[in-house]
Design a protein around this motif. Structure first.
Motif, short mmCIF file in Angstrom:
data_model
loop_
_atom_site.label_atom_id
_atom_site.label_comp_id
_atom_site.label_asym_id
_atom_site.label_seq_id
_atom_site.Cartn_x
_atom_site.Cartn_y
_atom_site.Cartn_z
N SER A 45 -7.27 -5.87 2.52
CA SER A 45 -8.62 -5.94 3.07
C SER A 45 -9.41 -4.65 2.86
N GLY A 46 -8.82 -3.70 2.10
CA GLY A 46 -9.57 -2.50 1.72
C GLY A 46 -9.18 -1.22 2.40
N HIS A 47 -8.23 -1.24 3.32
CA HIS A 47 -7.79 -0.01 3.98
C HIS A 47 -6.83 0.73 3.05
N GLU A 48 -7.10 2.00 2.85
CA GLU A 48 -6.27 2.80 1.96
C GLU A 48 -5.12 3.40 2.77
N ILE A 49 -3.98 2.74 2.68
CA ILE A 49 -2.78 3.16 3.40
C ILE A 49 -1.73 3.51 2.36
N HIS A 50 -1.22 4.74 2.46
CA HIS A 50 -0.22 5.21 1.51
C HIS A 50 1.17 5.10 2.13
N ALA A 51 2.13 4.64 1.34
CA ALA A 51 3.52 4.60 1.76
C ALA A 51 4.20 5.88 1.30
N MET A 52 4.72 6.64 2.23
CA MET A 52 5.43 7.87 1.93
C MET A 52 6.91 7.66 2.24
N ALA A 53 7.73 8.63 1.90
CA ALA A 53 9.17 8.53 2.16
C ALA A 53 9.46 8.33 3.65
N ARG A 54 8.62 8.90 4.51
CA ARG A 54 8.87 8.84 5.96
C ARG A 54 7.96 7.86 6.69
N GLY A 55 7.18 7.07 5.96
CA GLY A 55 6.33 6.10 6.63
C GLY A 55 4.96 5.98 6.00
N TYR A 56 4.04 5.48 6.78
CA TYR A 56 2.69 5.19 6.29
C TYR A 56 1.70 6.25 6.76
N VAL A 57 0.71 6.50 5.90
CA VAL A 57 -0.37 7.43 6.21
C VAL A 57 -1.68 6.75 5.85
N LEU A 58 -2.64 6.81 6.76
CA LEU A 58 -3.97 6.28 6.50
C LEU A 58 -4.76 7.33 5.74
N ALA A 59 -5.31 6.93 4.61
CA ALA A 59 -5.99 7.88 3.74
C ALA A 59 -7.47 8.04 4.08
N ASN A 60 -7.80 7.91 5.35
CA ASN A 60 -9.19 8.09 5.74
C ASN A 60 -9.50 9.54 6.08
N LYS A 61 -8.50 10.38 6.03
CA LYS A 61 -8.72 11.78 6.30
C LYS A 61 -9.40 12.40 5.08
N SER A 62 -10.10 13.47 5.29
CA SER A 62 -10.82 14.11 4.20
C SER A 62 -9.85 14.88 3.32
N LEU A 63 -10.08 14.80 2.02
CA LEU A 63 -9.27 15.53 1.07
C LEU A 63 -10.03 16.74 0.56
N TYR A 64 -9.34 17.86 0.50
CA TYR A 64 -9.93 19.11 0.05
C TYR A 64 -8.95 19.78 -0.91
#
Length: 174
Positions: A45-64
């Motif tokens: 549905s469009g949510h950018e959720i990344h699968a990492m070795a230790r679980g899921y992270v929502l990619a809505n945080k700002s990237l710098y």
């Protein structure tokens, strides 16, 4: 179902570290398989959720991106400082004269992650990518807010390199 997906999003938004499907399942009183399915639906549905070795992270945080220069002695300090400022370290980037941009995934979100990374290097007699470029490298950071990123820059001011920088030849532009 919609309420549960909203709860999953809220859990991911409020955690700075990856959250496992099992942990989310326990919090919501459902099976791990249901959470994995819900994550797949959220992604669809469009949510950018990344699968990492230790679980899921929502990619809505700002990237710098920050660019630094330091030797091996300051590596732990760099990693700990970024984590202490509330940010995650997604990768390390170097620019090689022949190979161009080289990216190594890090996914460091805690001091435990940093310690494991450093121990793996030490136990295997490995060097960081930045050794190839005389200590010059960049990191993509995941920060909850611009304020967190500004804190990182303030704390690491002694090793930061301001742009413009010519990565082709690893030298500061005049």
């Amino acid at each position: 179902m919609n309420a549960r997906k909203n709860q999953i999003l809220e859990i991911l938004q409020t955690n700075t570290k990856p959250v496992s499907a099992s942990a989310i399942a326990t919090m919501l009183g459902v099976s791990r398989q249901i959470i994995v399915g819900d994550i797949a639906l959220l992604r669809a549905s469009g949510h950018e959720i990344h699968a990492m070795a230790r679980g899921y992270v929502l990619a809505n945080k700002s990237l710098y991106v920050i660019t630094c220069k330091h030797d091996l002695n300051d590596l732990q300090k760099e990693l700990y400082t970024i984590i202490d400022c509330g940010c995650g370290i997604l990768d390390v980037i170097i620019y090689h004269e022949i190979y161009g941009k080289i990216v190594g995934k890090l996914n460091i979100y805690s001091k435990k992650d940093a310690d494991q990374f450093l121990a793996q290097m030490e136990n295997n007699g490995l060097s960081p990518l930045s050794e190839i470029t005389n200590g010059i490298h960049s990191h993509t950071l995941s920060c909850p807010t611009l304020h967190h990123f500004e804190d990182v820059k303030a704390e690491l001011k002694d090793i930061l390199i301001e742009m413009p920088y010519d990565f082709t030849y690893n030298k500061q532009l005049l």
